[in-house]
Scaffold this active site. Structure first.
Site, mmCIF file in Angstrom:
data_model
loop_
_atom_site.group_PDB
_atom_site.id
_atom_site.type_symbol
_atom_site.label_atom_id
_atom_site.label_comp_id
_atom_site.label_asym_id
_atom_site.label_seq_id
_atom_site.Cartn_x
_atom_site.Cartn_y
_atom_site.Cartn_z
ATOM 1 N N SER A 116 -108.858 -18.153 27.032
ATOM 2 C CA SER A 116 -110.001 -18.503 27.648
ATOM 3 C C SER A 116 -109.808 -18.879 29.143
ATOM 4 C CB SER A 116 -110.842 -19.664 27.119
ATOM 5 O OG SER A 116 -111.763 -20.472 28.013
ATOM 6 N N TYR A 140 -110.659 -28.812 23.882
ATOM 7 C CA TYR A 140 -110.820 -27.313 23.335
ATOM 8 C C TYR A 140 -109.822 -26.528 24.295
ATOM 9 C CZ TYR A 140 -112.605 -22.529 24.373
ATOM 10 O OH TYR A 140 -112.637 -21.344 24.210
ATOM 11 N N LYS A 144 -106.434 -24.357 23.398
ATOM 12 C CA LYS A 144 -106.130 -22.873 23.796
ATOM 13 C C LYS A 144 -104.709 -22.666 24.615
ATOM 14 C CE LYS A 144 -109.676 -20.833 22.522
ATOM 15 N NZ LYS A 144 -109.647 -19.767 21.329
#
Ligand code: UDP
Length: 326
Positions: A116, A140, A144
């Site tokens: 992302s 989050y 990643k």
């Protein structure tokens, strides 16, 4: 089968690949499998399983001759990750470790990973290139980053790995058939699903987080990419890995920034209704602008986003207004 995975399944099947889907249905519905079959008129192999269960994965790798993996399985809500960090590390990082372990054991070393643009943290400038410094501002994003690092370390340990890290910007839109699209269980957090719910009448208005950013109209600017363009990038990345070892990271966006108000007006044109809104204070952690330099993906993958904002909004509205989301 989640939002991006389901659209990528369609493109994979259309390109002639055989696909096995593994999903624990924690944020998706089994009925999506038959929708994909309806769109493609091809058979999809669906296994209801959790990637954290490595023994299940081991048996899947034993029973099928798998050439490559696309890894979409992960939790993705930034706010929720701040409230439940362990669940994010457990699902995203532990799940990835189980998957990579099973791949290694089976000798399958080709993977396209859903990363992302969040891995760029608060970028100093735009557009963002792949060599910008990486950082995270929430669990989050941290998950990643960790998975990207794990994959890089795997590639260092063994030159047989072929890894593409696809750094998605803001995926929106839906399949033009109206049969699959974004279907968040519970209240959505992202802009397009929220606008669509206001248009449908299940929300009174859109709260726009800040109108004092140094942008074209004061509202936040993002690089919205149609999910079908994004899905196509996966096919191109898979093809690229056939001739390239090691790790490569690509920004997957359009290269164009669009403000919240610009999207809102494009959606009004798509649904032919006014979308009521109200300016509220900035959302903590938001950045003013985020858009990609996509020249690396365009050059290496011979890929380019084709669909613009108007088409993204028309497709979301078709999906939302058909009401076939159960
Ligand atoms: N946004 C907004 N109201 C909302 C949700 C989002 O104004 O209810 C804005 C947000 O501030 C950002 C843009 O819409 O500028 C995209 O937000 P989203 O959460 O979809 O993506 P992200 O911020 O993670 O890129």
């Amino acid at each position: 089968m989640g939002y991006i995975g389901s659209h990528t399944c369609v493109e994979l099947l259309d390109a002639g690949h055989d696909v096995i889907v593994v999903d624990n249905l924690s944020n998706s519905l089994a009925s999506v499998a038959s929708r994909i079959e309806q769109i493609t008129r091809k058979k999809l192999d669906f296994i209801n399983a959790d990637i954290r269960h490595q023994t299940v994965l081991q048996s899947i790798f034993k029973q099928h001759q798998i050439e490559a993996v696309m890894h979409f399985a992960g939790l993705k809500a930034v706010g929720e990750s701040l409230e439940q960090p362990l669940s994010y590390y457990e699902n995203n990082v532990t799940g990835s470790l189980a998957l990579f372990g099973a791949m290694l054991e089976a000798g399958v070393k080709t993977i396209v990973f859903s990363s992302s643009a969040t891995v760029y943290g608060e970028p100093a400038t735009v557009p963002i290139t792949e060599d910008f410094p990486l950082s995270a501002t929430n669990p989050y994003g941290e998950s990643k980053l960790m998975i990207e690092k794990i994959l890089r370390d795997l590639a260092i340990s063994d030159s047989g790995w072929r890894i593409a890290l696809l750094r998605y910007f803001n995926p929106v839109g839906a399949h033009e058939s109206g049969l699959i699209g974004e279907n968040p269980l519970g209240a959505p957090n992202n802009l397009l699903p929220l606008i669509a719910q206001v248009a449908e009448g299940c929300r009174d208005l859109l709260r726009i987080y800040g109108n004092d950013y140094p942008t074209v109209d004061g509202t936040g600017v993002r690089d919205y990419i149609h999910v079908v363009d994004l899905a196509c990038a996966h096919i191109k990345a898979l093809e690229k890995l056939a001739s390239q070892q090691g790790v490569v990271a690509y920004n997957i966006g359009t290269g164009q920034g669009t403000s919240v108000l610009e999207i809102l007006h494009a959606f009004e044109a798509a649904c032919q209704k006014p979308i009521p809104y109200q300016f509220v204070t900035r959302r903590p952690g938001d950045i003013a602008q985020c858009f990609a330099d996509v020249s690396l993906a365009e050059h290496d993958l011979a890929w380019r986003a084709k669909k613009g904002i108007a088409e993204m909004c028309v497709d979301v509205w078709r999906w939302q207004s058909r009401g076939v989301r159960s």
